[in-house]
Write an enzyme that holds these catalytic residues in place. Structure first.
Site, PDB file in Angstrom:
ATOM      1  CG  ASP B  92      -0.263   0.005   2.515  1.00 27.70           C
ATOM      2  OD1 ASP B  92       0.969   0.168   2.545  1.00 27.70           O
ATOM      3  OD2 ASP B  92      -0.943  -0.138   3.541  1.00 27.70           O
ATOM      4  CG  ASP B 265      -6.219  -5.312   1.786  1.00 26.93           C
ATOM      5  OD1 ASP B 265      -6.841  -4.487   1.093  1.00 26.93           O
ATOM      6  OD2 ASP B 265      -5.782  -5.039   2.927  1.00 26.93           O
ATOM      7  CB  CYS B 303     -12.434 -26.749   5.905  1.00 27.64           C
ATOM      8  SG  CYS B 303     -11.005 -25.670   5.642  1.00 27.64           S
ATOM      9  CB  CYS B 305      -7.277 -25.561   6.136  1.00 26.46           C
ATOM     10  SG  CYS B 305      -7.973 -25.606   7.798  1.00 26.46           S
ATOM     11  CB  CYS B 308     -10.518 -28.383   8.862  1.00 33.06           C
ATOM     12  SG  CYS B 308     -11.275 -26.815   9.357  1.00 33.06           S
ATOM     13  CG  HIS B 334     -10.413 -22.598   9.409  1.00 32.57           C
ATOM     14  ND1 HIS B 334     -10.896 -23.556   8.541  1.00 32.57           N
ATOM     15  CD2 HIS B 334     -11.476 -21.802   9.719  1.00 32.57           C
ATOM     16  CE1 HIS B 334     -12.192 -23.362   8.350  1.00 32.57           C
ATOM     17  NE2 HIS B 334     -12.572 -22.303   9.056  1.00 32.57           N
TER      18      HIS B 334
END
Lengths: 385, 385
Positions: B92, B265, B303, B305, B308, B334
């Site tokens: 940014d 974002d 999920c 990930c 999980c 997660h």
């Protein structure tokens, strides 16, 4: 076949390579166990521990007894079902933390009454209760309930304490019901050779699957500590694993492996990592030091850990200065890998019959010309002179 | 060929799937960018971000300007050499943080003078300086220096500010020298439709490789925010990526993707994770709640990930209660994967021409019967009614 059999596979002097079988896999010794105090190795995922070659995780009965509680862990499938690490676990007996963290209120023949450091409630821990908790947690390797006296302690106290610890060992064994857990006894005796000998000999009469050398690394001089380790590994049976509790400095591992110690644990690599320090062959790098801010080199040349393969010291120094969590995580990962690589190199040196050369090369980088007498003496006593 | 070309590959109503090329790889939009405030996504290793499908990382010019400083990052190879993430970065302009974190001392035509929140020193940030810093950092995508006025602001202030931001955009472009970075302009105008329209139209006259919708998600009502998003994506060119800054709530992503936004974002998924909350299709689970202490289910059924796939809610709840670092880490992982899966599912729905069904199914789980009007209206305006 004994699910906890221990095979010595190679020797060099008194050092040995072994294989310890557990219900959750066989592990190679000598090995270092990362400490997951409250059920997690701080900041590290089990998959990362697996990737760096961790074999056994230790967790503290005291902490899990207070929170989340043993019955909850049991209901959730024990440590293996609860905490994501599928390999072997070891739980301590809770005794050490009661004395170091809890506000101990009373110690007597029955056990210990202490006040939780979390909420102040009074809790009683006895050999029977420690074993019941450890059975609920379900680690592969569990420890007899013992007292670890502070250093220094009067000889009379050490003697009374070790006798009580022996009675507690007997009660621990009587309380044990699960056949899928191995109970290790813990020898005490402080740094008094006669008491240490007596405690060790009385402990091995119980013919246990493994033995711990307890009550050391609590502030005594290195000479005294290694005199006790040397005595202990001379007395302990060759065909059982020996566990030196609370030891995790690289130079201590090299000296103790040379004397025939097989298992180690310590919060040192992860704690010093969270505080911004990295273990390297020359000792320790304090990443807060300004000289690292433009240093593009990895923490340790030749290290295969993710941290060293991915980041330079400058980035890690930035993370530490900025207070970014990732700094402590990446340093903890490296520090554990550093100790695992040390034990892996030791195993190879033992197999190749050159442990003395390995230890001298280690000492050259770690100490330069000033190799301390206790280190030399431990090596000589281990047959690597 | 333009190293930053953007190809729209599929459309459903106003929603689109795109491919944005950068010198460090092509990425698929819509996408969510994890925020690495001070050069690291808190607690997460780049390899874990890669594993969950992160494509672009954002880092804050303000923070890196203060520490470790742009010249140091440049000397260490820029962000790509410094911070271990080899894919595209976005920085940014520093303007937003100056106003939210720094003690701003003066804002005038030239730029902003502020006092560092770290050590109190006075620092001047101008369009020229912001671009010089961003060139030293070396992200693929950089942002024009802008002012993001607070909500609410008087119309006169908004108007003067957006005119100045346009002049700052011109100066940002003049200051830019690196051909391997794409500079995005930022439209402002608060929630005033006329000012928003003027700012957007004036910004796109610069014919930039991408455009950000700035000054939203700063406390205004959702209706006002989405009216501005709707207006913006109607005015912005179809063949350039649109970036809605600071937005990361799942329902906001679904509404904005439906209107043709490509990039997002927000610190929300990682921050709320560190605070003990998990994103799930129904909203958010607060793992501090006692009902999770015996819940063996993963955070989110289905999920993929690591969190999980490895742990139950009971363990995560334990980690959060015990203050273990690993709790925030696993929840952050997660939560980011949750947003990445959301954008992946959105891309697939767009490709298959069923974004309306996707968004209604999302709303059914997220809101039940009480779908808020702003969400319905955004969908209808996006052509998914």
């Amino acid at each position: 076949m004994d699910p906890f059999r221990f095979q010595v596979e190679a020797r060099a002097g008194r050092a040995r390579v072994g294989r310890l079988f557990t219900p959750h896999g066989a592990v190679e010794t000598p090995l270092f166990m990362p400490v997951g105090t409250a059920g997690s190795v701080k900041g590290l995922m089990p998959k990362d521990l697996e990737a760096i070659g961790s074999q056994v995780l230790l967790t503290n009965t005291y902490h899990l007894l207070l929170r989340p509680g043993p019955e909850r862990v049991r209901a959730l499938g024990g440590l293996h079902g609860f905490a994501g690490w599928k390999g072997p676990w070891l739980t301590d007996s809770g005794g050490f933390q009661v004395m170091s963290l809890g506000h101990m209120r009373r110690i007597d023949e029955e056990g210990v009454v202490f006040q939780s450091h979390l909420d102040g409630r009074l809790i009683k821990l006895t050999p029977e209760r420690s074993i019941a908790v450890q059975e609920a947690l379900g680690a592969d390797l569990i420890m007899a309930f013992d007292e670890c006296p502070p250093y220094p302690s009067p000889r009379e106290y050490l003697e009374a304490s070790l006798e009580r610890t022996l009675r507690w060992l007997e009660r621990s064994l009587k309380a044990k019901t699960r056949p899928d857990q191995a109970l290790f006894g813990i020898a005490q005796g402080g740094t008094d050779p006669e008491l240490r000998r007596r405690s060790t000999l009385e402990t091995i009469r119980f013919d246990l699957p493994g033995y711990a050398i307890g009550g050391l690394a609590v502030g005594e001089p290195k000479e005294a500590m290694f005199a006790m380790v040397e005595l202990s590994t001379r007395l302990l049976p060759e065909d059982r694993p020996r566990y030196l509790m609370g030891v995790g400095h690289p130079e201590d591992l090299v000296a103790a492996m040379g004397l025939g110690v097989d298992l180690f644990d310590c919060v040192y690599p992860t704690r010093t990592g969270r505080f911004g320090s990295a273990l390297v062959p020359e000792g320790r790098l304090n990443l807060k030091n300004a000289r690292f801010l433009e240093d593009r080199r990895p923490l340790e040349e030749g290290c295969d850990c993710y941290t060293c393969q991915t980041f330079g010291r400058a980035y890690l120094a930035h993370l530490v200065r900025a207070g970014e969590m990732l700094g402590g995580i990446l340093l903890s990962l490296h520090n554990l890998r550093h100790l695992h690589r040390l034990t892996e190199a030791a195993r190879q040196a033992i197999r190749e019959g050159r442990y003395g050369d390995f230890a001298r090369e280690f000492a050259r980088r770690r100490f330069g010309r000033e190799v301390p007498p206790w280190f030399r003496e431990a090596l000589a006593a281990g047959g690597h002179g």
